[in-house]
Design a protein around this motif. Structure first.
Motif, short mmCIF file in Angstrom:
data_model
loop_
_atom_site.label_atom_id
_atom_site.label_comp_id
_atom_site.label_asym_id
_atom_site.label_seq_id
_atom_site.Cartn_x
_atom_site.Cartn_y
_atom_site.Cartn_z
N ASN A 394 0.86 -1.19 0.00
CA ASN A 394 0.00 0.00 0.00
C ASN A 394 0.89 1.24 0.00
O ASN A 394 1.39 1.66 1.04
N ASP A 396 1.53 5.29 -0.72
CA ASP A 396 0.81 6.55 -0.63
C ASP A 396 0.54 7.08 -2.05
O ASP A 396 1.49 7.44 -2.78
N ARG A 398 -0.40 9.81 -3.18
CA ARG A 398 0.03 11.18 -3.45
C ARG A 398 1.42 11.23 -4.07
O ARG A 398 1.74 12.16 -4.83
N THR A 424 3.48 -0.77 3.99
CA THR A 424 2.63 0.41 3.88
C THR A 424 3.51 1.64 3.94
O THR A 424 4.28 1.81 4.90
N GLU A 426 3.49 5.65 4.01
CA GLU A 426 2.73 6.88 4.19
C GLU A 426 3.70 8.05 4.08
O GLU A 426 4.71 8.11 4.79
N ASP A 428 6.24 10.71 1.71
CA ASP A 428 7.15 10.74 0.57
C ASP A 428 8.50 10.14 0.97
O ASP A 428 9.31 10.79 1.64
N ASN A 444 5.97 5.85 8.29
CA ASN A 444 5.15 7.02 8.58
C ASN A 444 5.73 8.25 7.90
O ASN A 444 6.91 8.27 7.54
N PRO A 445 4.91 9.29 7.72
CA PRO A 445 5.41 10.50 7.05
C PRO A 445 6.65 11.07 7.76
O PRO A 445 6.73 11.10 8.98
#
Length: 460
Positions: A394, A396, A398, A424, A426, A428, A444-445
């Motif tokens: 998964n 991101d 964006r 996953t 999330e 960039d 994570n971001p």
């Protein structure tokens, strides 16, 4: 009585020299739309499919398989541009294993089977007007690919986009090409009939047809299935596989309660209130692979009876005439799905196959898996899963949805995913070389807005 909108659409198609059967098929879909049809299949009108044979249960000798393959023609759908991933050329020309593209690997599969079985096994693609030039430049460069003077491709039809306001054909002077759209892959039957190609195949001794998506490298023409179709006498066979969490949006087969006929229901044919049933893998356990096998004679007979119009269920897609301009006029694109042909043939069958025959690449999540060490490629050019189950990816959207953005964030290639359960991402993140993912990992971001995974990192 023909409505003004339909009259205008038919005149536009005739001026563009669209073939007669395609015009008749469009007329059928238009009238369904005008009558208020949405193609919706309510949950309370169907029963789930179960108790079907499995590929591993089929028993055929090498000789029987080779004989069936020798009478089989392979067609791959090749009309898509990969616009959902930001592409502007044929999706099949996207590199998927090193520098090798989908199209190159599909051809390699055919060449391997010809060499190992002695079968003629003609190969062709159904192009759209937007994919033909680039793809044919490659196919025509492959020595020995043409068999029996058969074409390497045929062109999918085009139909007018219709204004949602009055169902008239839209005009878009900024780019008149955007006034047209492909009518879905259900158009393949109309095109094969209208072009005379089905009749030509029968004349040359071919009897079976295998059709699959161009982005599914697991869908090679398996001789066991060809032999089974030949022995069964079934007019049509469709492959299904057990659903996974990645298959919540794919179509599934069902038994229609009204007459016991096998049918296909796609996401676009599911009412909002029924989506919870559609996505329930326990209730509808099989994903439709869109790997279809036909008896060519049965298909030709049916299309002759209907003058090229199978009457496939309408799929009404609402878009804007310019997909990149949300302020451009709203239009309907009238489409059909080729898998829906299952309801047109009494005696049609379903066959359960392993996940290895269903490897569609619809998003960059799928592409990352197929490019990674989760799969290995043998001499037959068919991707084979190395772990017992593929990890769930998964990314991101964006930052990873468009192929150019995706490639920029994996400049050294994909990380090792063979020991991963899930990944996953999330935010960039850019991945360095020789990164390994183990177990279930979530990134994570980054607090700095963009992050980088150093070379040789182990994410666990």
């Amino acid at each position: 009585m023909t409505s003004p909108g339909l009259t205008a659409a038919l005149e536009k198609m005739e001026a563009a020299k669209i073939r007669p059967a395609a015009i008749k098929s469009f007329t059928h879909s238009y009238r369904e739309l005008a009558a208020g049809s949405t193609g919706i299949v309510p949950e309370d009108t169907i029963d789930p499919v179960d108790n079907i044979p499995h590929l591993d249960e089929l028993d055929a000798t090498d000789e029987q398989q080779a004989a069936a393959l020798n009478r089989t023609v392979v067609i791959r759908l090749n009309g898509g541009l990969g616009t959902s991933m930001g592409m502007e050329k044929a999706k099949s020309l996207l590199p998927v294993r090193g520098e090798r593209t989908f199209l190159e690997l599909m051809v390699a599969q055919i060449q391997y089977l010809r060499k190992t079985t002695g079968a003629r096994l003609p190969f062709m693609v159904m192009n759209s007007f937007r994919t033909r030039q680039d793809c044919m430049a490659y196919l025509e460069s492959v020595p020995g690919l043409v068999v029996d003077d058969l074409p390497l491709d045929f062109l999918q039809n085009a139909v007018p986009k219709l204004r949602t306001s009055d169902l008239s054909p839209v005009t878009w002077e900024q780019d008149p090409e955007l006034e047209w759209c492909p009518p879905g892959h259900g158009d393949i039957f109309t095109t094969l009939y209208d072009s005379g190609l089905l009749a030509k195949l029968l004349e040359q001794g071919y009897r079976y047809l295998f059709i699959a998506n161009g982005d599914n490298l697991g869908a090679f023409p398996d001789g066991r299935i060809a032999a089974y179709l030949a022995a069964s006498g079934a007019p049509f066979l469709t492959e299904v596989t057990r659903r996974t969490p990645a298959d919540v949006k794919g179509g599934h087969l069902a038994w229609r309660k009204a007459d016991g006929q096998l049918i296909l229901r796609e996401t676009a044919q599911t009412a909002p209130e029924d989506l919870k049933y559609f996505m329930d893998g326990d209730r509808h356990p099989f994903a439709h692979c869109n790997n279809l096998w036909f008896d060519i004679k049965a298909l030709q007979n049916r299309l002759t009876e209907t003058e090229g119009v199978l009457g496939l269920p309408l799929i009404r897609n609402e878009k804007t005439v310019d997909p990149t301009d949300s302020d451009s006029p709203a239009v309907y694109q009238l489409e059909t799905a080729m898998g829906a042909a299952v309801q047109c043939f009494a005696g049609a069958q379903a066959l359960e196959v392993g996940r290895d025959r269903f490897l569609p690449v619809k998003t960059t999540n799928d592409l990352l898996l197929l490019r990674s060490d989760v799969y290995e490629l043998g001499d037959d050019a068919v991707p084979k899963l190395r772990p017992s189950r593929a990890p769930l990816i998964n990314l991101d959207p964006r930052y990873y949805k468009r192929i150019a953005d995706f490639d920029a964030r994996f400049p050294a290639g994909p990380p090792s995913l063979v020991d991963a359960v899930s990944l996953t991402v999330e935010g960039d993140w850019t991945f360095g070389a020789n990164v390994q993912v183990r177990g279930a990992v979530t990134l994570n971001p980054s607090t700095t807005g963009a992050g980088r995974i150093p070379d040789a990192s182990i994410l666990a």
